[in-house]
Design a protein around this motif. Structure first.
Motif, PDB file in Angstrom:
ATOM      1  N   ASP A 235      47.408   0.423   4.482  1.00  0.00           N
ATOM      2  CA  ASP A 235      47.553   1.419   5.548  1.00  0.00           C
ATOM      3  C   ASP A 235      47.857   2.809   4.986  1.00  0.00           C
ATOM      4  O   ASP A 235      48.323   3.686   5.713  1.00  0.00           O
ATOM      5  CB  ASP A 235      48.633   0.992   6.535  1.00  0.00           C
ATOM      6  CG  ASP A 235      49.964   0.727   5.856  1.00  0.00           C
ATOM      7  OD1 ASP A 235      50.046   0.859   4.614  1.00  0.00           O
ATOM      8  OD2 ASP A 235      50.919   0.383   6.556  1.00  0.00           O
ATOM      9  N   ASP A 236      47.602   3.050   3.683  1.00  0.00           N
ATOM     10  CA  ASP A 236      47.787   4.313   2.968  1.00  0.00           C
ATOM     11  C   ASP A 236      49.236   4.790   2.941  1.00  0.00           C
ATOM     12  O   ASP A 236      49.507   5.982   2.843  1.00  0.00           O
ATOM     13  CB  ASP A 236      46.879   5.420   3.535  1.00  0.00           C
ATOM     14  CG  ASP A 236      45.432   5.230   3.141  1.00  0.00           C
ATOM     15  OD1 ASP A 236      45.169   4.519   2.152  1.00  0.00           O
ATOM     16  OD2 ASP A 236      44.549   5.817   3.801  1.00  0.00           O
TER      17      ASP A 236
ATOM     18  N   THR B 164      48.689  12.073   2.014  1.00  0.00           N
ATOM     19  CA  THR B 164      47.761  13.046   2.600  1.00  0.00           C
ATOM     20  C   THR B 164      47.032  13.764   1.476  1.00  0.00           C
ATOM     21  O   THR B 164      47.604  14.060   0.424  1.00  0.00           O
ATOM     22  CB  THR B 164      48.505  14.089   3.455  1.00  0.00           C
ATOM     23  OG1 THR B 164      49.478  14.738   2.655  1.00  0.00           O
ATOM     24  CG2 THR B 164      49.146  13.457   4.659  1.00  0.00           C
ATOM     25  N   GLY B 165      45.754  14.062   1.718  1.00  0.00           N
ATOM     26  CA  GLY B 165      44.932  14.730   0.709  1.00  0.00           C
ATOM     27  C   GLY B 165      44.493  13.752  -0.348  1.00  0.00           C
ATOM     28  O   GLY B 165      44.742  12.547  -0.284  1.00  0.00           O
ATOM     29  N   GLY B 166      43.823  14.258  -1.360  1.00  0.00           N
ATOM     30  CA  GLY B 166      43.390  13.413  -2.459  1.00  0.00           C
ATOM     31  C   GLY B 166      42.242  12.510  -2.074  1.00  0.00           C
ATOM     32  O   GLY B 166      41.553  12.718  -1.068  1.00  0.00           O
TER      33      GLY B 166
ATOM     34  N   GLY C 109      48.817 -11.752   0.342  1.00  0.00           N
ATOM     35  CA  GLY C 109      48.028 -11.422   1.523  1.00  0.00           C
ATOM     36  C   GLY C 109      47.917  -9.931   1.809  1.00  0.00           C
ATOM     37  O   GLY C 109      47.261  -9.529   2.758  1.00  0.00           O
ATOM     38  N   ARG C 110      48.597  -9.112   1.023  1.00  0.00           N
ATOM     39  CA  ARG C 110      48.490  -7.661   1.215  1.00  0.00           C
ATOM     40  C   ARG C 110      47.589  -7.061   0.150  1.00  0.00           C
ATOM     41  O   ARG C 110      47.509  -7.551  -0.965  1.00  0.00           O
ATOM     42  CB  ARG C 110      49.869  -6.994   1.135  1.00  0.00           C
ATOM     43  CG  ARG C 110      50.788  -7.460   2.211  1.00  0.00           C
ATOM     44  CD  ARG C 110      51.473  -6.485   3.093  1.00  0.00           C
ATOM     45  NE  ARG C 110      50.978  -5.156   3.255  1.00  0.00           N
ATOM     46  CZ  ARG C 110      51.768  -4.134   3.480  1.00  0.00           C
ATOM     47  NH1 ARG C 110      53.071  -4.292   3.540  1.00  0.00           N
ATOM     48  NH2 ARG C 110      51.265  -2.939   3.674  1.00  0.00           N
ATOM     49  N   GLN C 111      46.968  -5.967   0.508  1.00  0.00           N
ATOM     50  CA  GLN C 111      46.068  -5.275  -0.415  1.00  0.00           C
ATOM     51  C   GLN C 111      46.707  -3.958  -0.845  1.00  0.00           C
ATOM     52  O   GLN C 111      47.233  -3.218  -0.022  1.00  0.00           O
ATOM     53  CB  GLN C 111      44.742  -5.003   0.283  1.00  0.00           C
ATOM     54  CG  GLN C 111      43.825  -4.073  -0.457  1.00  0.00           C
ATOM     55  CD  GLN C 111      42.622  -3.679   0.375  1.00  0.00           C
ATOM     56  OE1 GLN C 111      42.079  -4.504   1.090  1.00  0.00           O
ATOM     57  NE2 GLN C 111      42.225  -2.435   0.293  1.00  0.00           N
TER      58      GLN C 111
END
Length: 176
Positions: free
Chosen positions: A110-111, A159-161, A140-142
């Motif tokens: 989820d960034d 944010t950004g990148g 189970g998580r990425q």
């Protein structure tokens, strides 16, 4: 004697003469022209003046058209020069703005920034996870790396990148 239907003439006046017959067609009309021998009539003053005015108008329009084309060419050249200048300025700015060092943030699917160990290959392997195509899977998580952008603390959304690994720069993680 005299005919009763004929009008009577007073005595002493001469009898009117009959009018001569008019030729067939209108006077001044050309009925037949011989090719090669019939000369055209010279133009009237009004026709000559109309031709001169029309010729002057054509010349004015031609000059105006040439002037319009000259201005358009000039605008295109100036616009092309401005465009080339702007492109050059943007290219220089972009080259100067490229950092020599980029920070890689380990983020969840989820960034949201997480601890760097979740993107460490040895930690993933010892924790029962696996690595495939730049993505780390644990329980189970990425997880994956997010390169550059605004410095972001743990638990905050990056944010950004970009998720694409940049070339030609030094990459460091938050933990060093």
């Amino acid at each position: 004697m005299t005919d009763p239907d004929e009008p009577t003439q007073p005595v002493g006046e001469p009898k009117p003469e009959p009018e001569p017959e008019q030729p067939v067609g209108r006077r001044g009309q050309i009925r037949h022209q011989e090719p090669g021998t019939t000369a055209p009539r010279p133009p009237t003053l009004g026709e000559q003046r109309a031709r001169q005015v029309a010729q002057q108008r054509r010349e004015q329009l031609q000059v105006q058209d040439q002037e319009r084309q000259r201005k358009r060419r000039k605008r295109l050249l100036v616009g092309g020069g401005v465009t080339a200048g702007v492109v050059a300025a943007v290219a220089i700015w972009y080259a100067a703005a490229q950092p020599d060092e980029v920070t890689a943030y380990c983020v969840a699917d989820d960034d949201v920034v997480v601890e760097d160990r979740n993107c460490d290959e040895s930690y993933v392997n010892t924790s029962g996870g696996y690595l495939t195509g730049g993505f780390f899977y644990i329980g189970g998580r990425q997880y994956h790396y997010h390169y550059g952008g605004v410095p972001t603390p743990l638990g905050q959304r990056v944010t950004g990148g970009s998720t694409v690994r940049p070339k030609g720069v030094t990459i460091t993680t938050r933990s060093g």
